[in-house]
Design a protein around this motif. Structure first.
Motif, PDB file in Angstrom:
ATOM      1  N   PRO A   1      -4.479   8.535  23.105  1.00  0.00           N
ATOM      2  CA  PRO A   1      -4.620   9.639  24.074  1.00  0.00           C
ATOM      3  C   PRO A   1      -3.425  10.584  24.140  1.00  0.00           C
ATOM      4  CG  PRO A   1      -5.473   7.609  25.018  1.00  0.00           C
ATOM      5  CD  PRO A   1      -4.847   7.228  23.708  1.00  0.00           C
ATOM      6  N   GLU A   2      -2.209  10.072  24.003  1.00  0.00           N
ATOM      7  CA  GLU A   2      -1.044  10.951  24.074  1.00  0.00           C
ATOM      8  C   GLU A   2      -0.792  11.711  22.774  1.00  0.00           C
ATOM      9  OE1 GLU A   2       0.545   6.675  23.609  1.00  0.00           O
ATOM     10  OE2 GLU A   2      -1.178   7.728  24.480  1.00  0.00           O
ATOM     11  N   LEU A   3      -1.477  11.303  21.692  1.00  0.00           N
ATOM     12  CA  LEU A   3      -1.389  12.001  20.402  1.00  0.00           C
ATOM     13  C   LEU A   3      -2.813  12.199  19.890  1.00  0.00           C
ATOM     14  CD1 LEU A   3       1.499   9.832  18.905  1.00  0.00           C
ATOM     15  CD2 LEU A   3       1.727  12.190  19.693  1.00  0.00           C
ATOM     16  N   PRO A   4      -3.601  13.029  20.566  1.00  0.00           N
ATOM     17  CA  PRO A   4      -5.059  12.996  20.402  1.00  0.00           C
ATOM     18  C   PRO A   4      -5.626  13.850  19.278  1.00  0.00           C
ATOM     19  CG  PRO A   4      -4.492  14.552  22.130  1.00  0.00           C
ATOM     20  CD  PRO A   4      -3.185  14.012  21.586  1.00  0.00           C
ATOM     21  N   TRP A   5      -4.929  13.894  18.150  1.00  0.00           N
ATOM     22  CA  TRP A   5      -5.398  14.737  17.068  1.00  0.00           C
ATOM     23  C   TRP A   5      -6.191  13.931  16.038  1.00  0.00           C
ATOM     24  CZ3 TRP A   5      -0.446  15.321  19.143  1.00  0.00           C
ATOM     25  CH2 TRP A   5      -0.246  16.525  19.828  1.00  0.00           C
ATOM     26  N   LYS A   6      -7.019  14.611  15.283  1.00  0.00           N
ATOM     27  CA  LYS A   6      -7.732  13.979  14.175  1.00  0.00           C
ATOM     28  C   LYS A   6      -6.716  13.590  13.100  1.00  0.00           C
ATOM     29  CE  LYS A   6     -10.253  16.721  11.708  1.00  0.00           C
ATOM     30  NZ  LYS A   6     -11.362  17.588  11.241  1.00  0.00           N
ATOM     31  N   CYS A   7      -6.808  12.357  12.634  1.00  0.00           N
ATOM     32  CA  CYS A   7      -5.796  11.828  11.720  1.00  0.00           C
ATOM     33  C   CYS A   7      -6.424  11.299  10.435  1.00  0.00           C
ATOM     34  CB  CYS A   7      -5.027  10.684  12.385  1.00  0.00           C
ATOM     35  SG  CYS A   7      -4.169  11.124  13.919  1.00  0.00           S
ATOM     36  N   VAL A   8      -5.658  11.395   9.360  1.00  0.00           N
ATOM     37  CA  VAL A   8      -5.966  10.751   8.092  1.00  0.00           C
ATOM     38  C   VAL A   8      -4.717   9.975   7.684  1.00  0.00           C
ATOM     39  CG1 VAL A   8      -6.540  11.064   5.660  1.00  0.00           C
ATOM     40  CG2 VAL A   8      -7.590  12.542   7.372  1.00  0.00           C
ATOM     41  N   ALA A   9      -4.883   8.712   7.314  1.00  0.00           N
ATOM     42  CA  ALA A   9      -3.745   7.885   6.925  1.00  0.00           C
ATOM     43  C   ALA A   9      -3.569   7.896   5.409  1.00  0.00           C
ATOM     44  CB  ALA A   9      -3.933   6.460   7.421  1.00  0.00           C
ATOM     45  N   ALA A  10      -2.320   7.764   4.965  1.00  0.00           N
ATOM     46  CA  ALA A  10      -2.022   7.765   3.525  1.00  0.00           C
ATOM     47  C   ALA A  10      -0.727   7.009   3.283  1.00  0.00           C
ATOM     48  CB  ALA A  10      -1.907   9.195   2.999  1.00  0.00           C
ATOM     49  N   PHE A  11      -0.538   6.562   2.041  1.00  0.00           N
ATOM     50  CA  PHE A  11       0.738   5.963   1.658  1.00  0.00           C
ATOM     51  C   PHE A  11       1.843   7.014   1.744  1.00  0.00           C
ATOM     52  CE2 PHE A  11      -1.937   3.002  -1.061  1.00  0.00           C
ATOM     53  CZ  PHE A  11      -1.753   1.916  -0.216  1.00  0.00           C
ATOM     54  N   HIS A  12       3.036   6.570   2.125  1.00  0.00           N
ATOM     55  CA  HIS A  12       4.186   7.476   2.122  1.00  0.00           C
ATOM     56  C   HIS A  12       4.564   7.781   0.679  1.00  0.00           C
ATOM     57  CE1 HIS A  12       8.164   9.136   2.899  1.00  0.00           C
ATOM     58  NE2 HIS A  12       7.858   9.179   4.186  1.00  0.00           N
ATOM     59  N   PRO A  13       4.903   9.023   0.364  1.00  0.00           N
ATOM     60  CA  PRO A  13       5.277   9.337  -1.035  1.00  0.00           C
ATOM     61  C   PRO A  13       6.460   8.526  -1.540  1.00  0.00           C
ATOM     62  CG  PRO A  13       5.723  11.185   0.452  1.00  0.00           C
ATOM     63  CD  PRO A  13       4.889  10.228   1.213  1.00  0.00           C
ATOM     64  N   ALA A  14       7.350   8.085  -0.638  1.00  0.00           N
ATOM     65  CA  ALA A  14       8.461   7.245  -1.093  1.00  0.00           C
ATOM     66  C   ALA A  14       7.945   5.937  -1.672  1.00  0.00           C
ATOM     67  CB  ALA A  14       9.416   6.960   0.069  1.00  0.00           C
ATOM     68  N   HIS A  15       6.861   5.401  -1.105  1.00  0.00           N
ATOM     69  CA  HIS A  15       6.268   4.184  -1.648  1.00  0.00           C
ATOM     70  C   HIS A  15       5.643   4.472  -3.010  1.00  0.00           C
ATOM     71  CE1 HIS A  15       5.726   2.888   2.843  1.00  0.00           C
ATOM     72  NE2 HIS A  15       6.981   2.824   2.431  1.00  0.00           N
ATOM     73  N   CYS A  16       5.068   5.658  -3.159  1.00  0.00           N
ATOM     74  CA  CYS A  16       4.454   6.018  -4.443  1.00  0.00           C
ATOM     75  C   CYS A  16       5.506   6.188  -5.527  1.00  0.00           C
ATOM     76  CB  CYS A  16       3.639   7.304  -4.289  1.00  0.00           C
ATOM     77  SG  CYS A  16       2.236   7.134  -3.160  1.00  0.00           S
ATOM     78  N   LEU A  17       6.719   6.602  -5.155  1.00  0.00           N
ATOM     79  CA  LEU A  17       7.786   6.714  -6.145  1.00  0.00           C
ATOM     80  C   LEU A  17       8.190   5.339  -6.661  1.00  0.00           C
ATOM     81  CD1 LEU A  17       9.990   9.450  -4.429  1.00  0.00           C
ATOM     82  CD2 LEU A  17       8.600   9.718  -6.488  1.00  0.00           C
ATOM     83  N   ARG A  18       8.094   4.328  -5.784  1.00  0.00           N
ATOM     84  CA  ARG A  18       8.417   2.962  -6.193  1.00  0.00           C
ATOM     85  C   ARG A  18       7.241   2.290  -6.900  1.00  0.00           C
ATOM     86  NH1 ARG A  18      11.006   3.118  -1.006  1.00  0.00           N
ATOM     87  NH2 ARG A  18       9.211   2.091  -0.027  1.00  0.00           N
ATOM     88  N   GLN A  19       6.012   2.690  -6.499  1.00  0.00           N
ATOM     89  CA  GLN A  19       4.800   2.137  -7.119  1.00  0.00           C
ATOM     90  C   GLN A  19       3.903   3.305  -7.531  1.00  0.00           C
ATOM     91  OE1 GLN A  19       4.280  -1.091  -3.743  1.00  0.00           O
ATOM     92  NE2 GLN A  19       3.177  -1.748  -5.568  1.00  0.00           N
ATOM     93  N   PRO A  20       4.155   3.867  -8.705  1.00  0.00           N
ATOM     94  CA  PRO A  20       3.430   5.077  -9.143  1.00  0.00           C
ATOM     95  C   PRO A  20       1.917   4.922  -9.168  1.00  0.00           C
ATOM     96  CG  PRO A  20       5.323   4.650 -10.571  1.00  0.00           C
ATOM     97  CD  PRO A  20       5.168   3.445  -9.690  1.00  0.00           C
ATOM     98  N   GLU A  21       1.416   3.693  -9.274  1.00  0.00           N
ATOM     99  CA  GLU A  21      -0.035   3.503  -9.308  1.00  0.00           C
ATOM    100  C   GLU A  21      -0.690   3.873  -7.980  1.00  0.00           C
ATOM    101  OE1 GLU A  21       1.780  -0.596  -8.387  1.00  0.00           O
ATOM    102  OE2 GLU A  21       2.234   1.165  -9.611  1.00  0.00           O
ATOM    103  N   TRP A  22       0.101   4.049  -6.920  1.00  0.00           N
ATOM    104  CA  TRP A  22      -0.448   4.470  -5.630  1.00  0.00           C
ATOM    105  C   TRP A  22      -0.580   5.989  -5.523  1.00  0.00           C
ATOM    106  CZ3 TRP A  22       2.413   1.085  -1.406  1.00  0.00           C
ATOM    107  CH2 TRP A  22       2.033  -0.243  -1.581  1.00  0.00           C
ATOM    108  N   THR A  23       0.035   6.732  -6.430  1.00  0.00           N
ATOM    109  CA  THR A  23       0.024   8.190  -6.338  1.00  0.00           C
ATOM    110  C   THR A  23      -1.384   8.782  -6.363  1.00  0.00           C
ATOM    111  OG1 THR A  23       2.219   8.298  -7.363  1.00  0.00           O
ATOM    112  CG2 THR A  23       0.924  10.321  -7.340  1.00  0.00           C
ATOM    113  N   PRO A  24      -2.312   8.308  -7.206  1.00  0.00           N
ATOM    114  CA  PRO A  24      -3.677   8.859  -7.151  1.00  0.00           C
ATOM    115  C   PRO A  24      -4.334   8.692  -5.779  1.00  0.00           C
ATOM    116  CG  PRO A  24      -3.362   7.658  -9.195  1.00  0.00           C
ATOM    117  CD  PRO A  24      -2.163   7.376  -8.345  1.00  0.00           C
ATOM    118  N   MET A  25      -4.025   7.582  -5.087  1.00  0.00           N
ATOM    119  CA  MET A  25      -4.585   7.394  -3.749  1.00  0.00           C
ATOM    120  C   MET A  25      -3.973   8.385  -2.762  1.00  0.00           C
ATOM    121  SD  MET A  25      -5.056   3.251  -3.453  1.00  0.00           S
ATOM    122  CE  MET A  25      -3.541   2.785  -4.291  1.00  0.00           C
ATOM    123  N   LEU A  26      -2.673   8.651  -2.893  1.00  0.00           N
ATOM    124  CA  LEU A  26      -2.049   9.664  -2.047  1.00  0.00           C
ATOM    125  C   LEU A  26      -2.669  11.032  -2.312  1.00  0.00           C
ATOM    126  CD1 LEU A  26       0.063  10.781  -0.094  1.00  0.00           C
ATOM    127  CD2 LEU A  26       1.710  10.784  -1.996  1.00  0.00           C
TER     128      LEU A  26
END
Length: 226
Positions: free
Chosen positions: A175-200
């Motif tokens: 309720p205090e942050l009532p916006w429509k949201c989409v979740a994703a991996f942080h790009p820093a994680h994708c730099l460590r695990q490049p196989e996650w980049t397509p999901m990002l």
């Protein structure tokens, strides 16, 4: 060093997307602007080594002022490359963090951590001014901060809401942050695990689609079992 959230530099019109991460990195906190208008990092890590830079690498000027900015380090460059592939300029987007001070992931696991409390209060104020149609949450800490059940823990004291389960999902924030949201991996994680980049990339494209309207339309699924 506090790294303020960054509103878009051009009018986004009806297309309003905010990208929210966890906390700034070393380059974001040490970002500087020289007298010629060039930007550069005063501190950074390169090849596992920490280095300091007290002059502009483009014009060699030592006359500079601090200009801390979110997502200008390696994570920001990866995001910029993905946005470039979508032919979308960075200037159209809101960039920010749930905590505007450098912090470890362990510190961000506590909702009572003072910099996180202050950061979320400032983020809410900045998002209310920006009025996003969609917020792309980058990383587990951003997901926990916005998700209605984000701070709940299970029997093993693990968080019930995990980024591996929720990335790619669309939901309404608490309720205090009532916006429509989409979740994703942080790009820093994708730099460590490049196989996650397509999901990002996929989740970024989904957030871009959702940013044209503030309506939350979740899919209806009918499951038939014999």
């Amino acid at each position: 060093m506090t790294v303020p959230n960054s509103p878009p530099r051009v009018d986004p019109g009806a297309f309003r997307l905010a990208l929210v991460g966890e906390s700034p990195g070393l380059e974001e906190a040490s970002w500087r602007r020289c007298r010629s208008g060039h930007y550069f990092a005063g501190e950074a890590w390169e090849d596992g080594r920490h280095f300091l830079r007290d002059y502009c690498p483009q014009c060699s000027s030592r006359d500079w002022v601090p200009a801390p900015t979110p997502f200008v380090g390696p994570s920001g460059r990866l995001l910029g490359a993905l946005l470039h592939d979508l032919e979308l300029p960075r200037e159209r987007f809101f960039f920010g963090n749930v905590c505007q001070e450098m912090a470890t992931g362990a510190l961000l696991e506590s909702p009572d951590y003072p910099p996180l409390v202050a950061g979320l209060a400032q983020l809410r104020t900045d998002l209310e001014a920006f009025r996003p149609n969609c917020v792309l949450l980058l990383g587990a800490s951003a997901l926990r901060a916005f998700h209605p059940g984000g701070w709940e823990r299970g029997d093993k004291r693990e968080f019930c809401v995990k980024i591996t389960d929720w990335r790619g999902s669309i939901f309404a924030g608490r309720p205090e942050l009532p916006w429509k949201c989409v979740a994703a991996f942080h790009p820093a994680h994708c730099l460590r695990q490049p196989e996650w980049t397509p999901m990002l990339r996929f989740d970024l494209e989904r957030a871009v689609e959702e940013a044209s309207s503030d309506k939350l339309e979740l899919p209806e699924r009918n499951i038939e079992m014999p």
